[in-house]
Write an enzyme that holds these catalytic residues in place. Structure first.
Site, mmCIF file in Angstrom:
data_model
loop_
_atom_site.group_PDB
_atom_site.id
_atom_site.type_symbol
_atom_site.label_atom_id
_atom_site.label_comp_id
_atom_site.label_asym_id
_atom_site.label_seq_id
_atom_site.Cartn_x
_atom_site.Cartn_y
_atom_site.Cartn_z
ATOM 1 N N LEU A 1 0.976 -1.121 -0.001
ATOM 2 C CA LEU A 1 -0.064 -0.098 -0.081
ATOM 3 C C LEU A 1 0.888 1.494 0.012
ATOM 4 O O LEU A 1 0.391 2.238 0.582
ATOM 5 C CB LEU A 1 -1.050 -0.012 1.321
ATOM 6 C CG LEU A 1 -1.799 -1.213 1.044
ATOM 7 C CD1 LEU A 1 -3.075 -1.168 2.327
ATOM 8 C CD2 LEU A 1 -2.759 -1.209 -0.175
ATOM 9 N N GLY B 1 -0.401 2.220 -3.627
ATOM 10 C CA GLY B 1 -1.725 1.557 -3.979
ATOM 11 C C GLY B 1 -2.790 2.095 -2.789
ATOM 12 O O GLY B 1 -2.520 2.500 -1.835
ATOM 13 N N TYR C 1 14.686 4.027 -14.547
ATOM 14 C CA TYR C 1 13.315 3.147 -14.533
ATOM 15 C C TYR C 1 13.378 2.102 -15.490
ATOM 16 O O TYR C 1 13.017 0.897 -15.250
ATOM 17 C CB TYR C 1 12.109 4.158 -14.929
ATOM 18 C CG TYR C 1 10.839 3.474 -15.091
ATOM 19 C CD1 TYR C 1 10.150 2.399 -14.184
ATOM 20 C CD2 TYR C 1 10.409 3.397 -16.176
ATOM 21 C CE1 TYR C 1 9.184 1.645 -14.274
ATOM 22 C CE2 TYR C 1 9.155 2.650 -16.731
ATOM 23 C CZ TYR C 1 8.451 1.853 -15.851
ATOM 24 O OH TYR C 1 7.566 1.227 -16.147
ATOM 25 N N PHE D 1 5.840 19.131 -21.543
ATOM 26 C CA PHE D 1 7.132 19.059 -21.493
ATOM 27 C C PHE D 1 7.921 18.870 -22.832
ATOM 28 O O PHE D 1 8.196 17.893 -23.159
ATOM 29 C CB PHE D 1 7.451 17.666 -20.616
ATOM 30 C CG PHE D 1 6.913 17.780 -19.424
ATOM 31 C CD1 PHE D 1 6.910 18.895 -18.420
ATOM 32 C CD2 PHE D 1 6.242 16.652 -18.522
ATOM 33 C CE1 PHE D 1 6.187 19.127 -17.216
ATOM 34 C CE2 PHE D 1 5.769 16.533 -17.203
ATOM 35 C CZ PHE D 1 5.660 18.046 -16.497
ATOM 36 N N GLY E 1 14.794 12.197 -19.264
ATOM 37 C CA GLY E 1 14.417 10.890 -19.307
ATOM 38 C C GLY E 1 13.440 10.286 -20.479
ATOM 39 O O GLY E 1 13.201 9.211 -20.962
HETATM 40 N N1 UDP Z 1 3.795 14.571 -20.655
HETATM 41 C C1 UDP Z 1 3.605 16.328 -20.411
HETATM 42 N N2 UDP Z 1 2.918 16.808 -19.238
HETATM 43 C C2 UDP Z 1 2.695 16.112 -18.041
HETATM 44 C C3 UDP Z 1 2.951 14.803 -18.166
HETATM 45 C C4 UDP Z 1 3.213 13.861 -19.260
HETATM 46 O O1 UDP Z 1 3.763 16.739 -21.340
HETATM 47 O O2 UDP Z 1 2.157 16.732 -17.328
HETATM 48 C C5 UDP Z 1 4.222 14.102 -21.623
HETATM 49 C C6 UDP Z 1 5.435 13.345 -21.288
HETATM 50 O O3 UDP Z 1 6.498 14.309 -21.249
HETATM 51 C C7 UDP Z 1 5.445 12.068 -22.169
HETATM 52 C C8 UDP Z 1 3.934 11.842 -22.393
HETATM 53 O O4 UDP Z 1 3.306 12.907 -22.108
HETATM 54 O O5 UDP Z 1 5.920 12.551 -23.553
HETATM 55 C C9 UDP Z 1 3.525 10.637 -21.651
HETATM 56 O O6 UDP Z 1 4.021 10.703 -20.510
HETATM 57 P P1 UDP Z 1 3.558 9.966 -19.234
HETATM 58 O O7 UDP Z 1 3.982 10.396 -17.958
HETATM 59 O O8 UDP Z 1 2.009 9.900 -19.185
HETATM 60 O O9 UDP Z 1 4.049 8.359 -19.695
HETATM 61 P P2 UDP Z 1 5.657 7.660 -19.944
HETATM 62 O O10 UDP Z 1 5.649 8.017 -21.491
HETATM 63 O O11 UDP Z 1 6.565 8.586 -19.194
HETATM 64 O O12 UDP Z 1 5.473 6.378 -19.658
#
Ligand code: UDP
Length: 331
Positions: A41, A44, A148, A215, A291
């Site tokens: 938890l 979760g 990760y 981002f 990343g």
């Molecule tokens: N992303 C974004 N703003 C946010 C969260 C995510 O622009 O607040 C972008 C992130 O940079 C990636 C895509 O959305 O390109 C998917 O991100 P998410 O964290 O959902 O999944 P990941 O691809 O990291 O597993």
């Protein structure tokens, strides 16, 4: 005739209180399969475990895990319990290697001691790193670019060695971007802090957050934002169900990508969410997130042919609509 009956098997769902694990418990229940959920938890929710029995336990406690396997018998173990934030893994890699790698080793070691030889592992597209070609198939080189992805790839390599040495059979499912929610609206995606794109967009649509930060809009993609292959949580779970059958009938280790083979940019997801929710979604372009890679799209035909996996909810609209309905019910 199959040497086993699916409704007689016992499944342990590690991480069943999380997003995908809680949906898995529901699907196992609907399929008449008895499941136990093991979860500490830490990320979760107790109330997400609506199906199956919850056992609270931390995988870091190797002796307790070993004792748990001494006292309970399972045919298959599914492992959903890992930390999943790419950005956080860059800032705090120790947290990722501890939980995602060392704690998984504790689980596998206990399984081996007690002769539980069937394992279904939740891996990720992040093991491939920056794609050398797209869509990515399972034999694409593995060069993860963040802790990760590296922690997950380390487990995959450990699984190969454990199969060779101890006969542990595993099916590894490499998820692309898990999305959506229970089509019945009972279960939803909930993370604190929330870092995933679709739930964050929906928070903006619901007026709980002022804007979405995009981002980076200077990636080498048509609209400059990152492209991802979103796959519905229900479809991920159905692949796990098929993986149980495959593992028990063939007893061979395998790895499969799970995605729809179609990429959507961050801006396209925002547009789709605006269309589904009929709410304005304010965005603010900010710096790239450490990343992130520009494009991740799956070639998932192996899962279709070998697992007989046929995603039911491959449209992004369905994923957003289910997440929207489930999140509204929860709040
Ligand atoms: N992303 C974004 N703003 C946010 C969260 C995510 O622009 O607040 C972008 C992130 O940079 C990636 C895509 O959305 O390109 C998917 O991100 P998410 O964290 O959902 O999944 P990941 O691809 O990291 O597993």
């Amino acid at each position: 005739m199959k040497p086993y009956k699916m409704d007689n098997i016992k499944v342990l769902v590690v991480g069943g209180a999380g997003f995908i694990g809680s949906h898995m418990l529901k699907m196992l229940h609907k399929s008449g399969i008895h499941a136990t959920c093991l979860d500490d938890l830490s990320t979760g929710y107790r109330e997400a475990v609506r199906y199956g029995t919850l056992v609270e336990m931390d995988l870091a406690h190797a002796a307790a895990i070993e004792k748990f396997f001494a006292e309970n018998s399972f045919d298959v173990v599914m492992h959903f319990a890992s930390f999943i934030q790419v950005g956080e893994s860059v800032l705090d890699p120790a947290k990722y290697y501890q939980n995602n790698f060392i704690n998984t080793k504790n689980l596998l070691d206990a399984m081996i001691i007690h002769n539980v030889n069937n394992f279904i592992f939740s891996s990720t597209a992040a093991i491939y790193g920056d794609p050398q070609y797209t869509p990515i198939n399972e034999i694409h080189p593995k060069h993860p670019v963040n802790p990760y992805g590296r922690s997950k790839w380390m487990v995959e390599q450990m699984l190969e060695d454990y199969d060779r040495a101890y006969g542990l059979k595993s099916i590894t499912l490499r998820y692309f971007n898990a999305a959506g929610a229970d089509p019945d609206g009972e279960l939803a995606e909930r993370h604190i802090p929330e870092t995933h794109l679709i739930p964050i967009i929906l928070r903006v649509a619901a007026g709980k957050s002022p804007h979405l930060q995009i981002f980076g809009s200077d990636y080498d993609t048509p609209d400059g934002t990152c492209i991802r292959d979103y796959v519905h949580v229900e479809d991920l779970c159905s692949a796990h169900l098929l993986a149980i059958e495959k593992l028990l009938s063939e007893k061979k280790s395998r790895q499969y990508n799970l995605g729809n083979g179609q990429g959507f940019s961050v801006k396209e997801v925002v547009e789709e969410a605006g269309r589904i929710t009929k709410r304005p979604i304010a965005v603010l372009v900010s710096a790239r997130r450490p990343g992130d890679v520009p494009v991740l799209v799956a070639e998932a035909s192996l899962a279709r042919t070998e697992l007989n996996w046929h995603p039911q909810y491959s449209s992004l609209g369905d994923m957003v609509a289910h997440a929207w309905a489930a999140n509204k019910k929860l709040s």
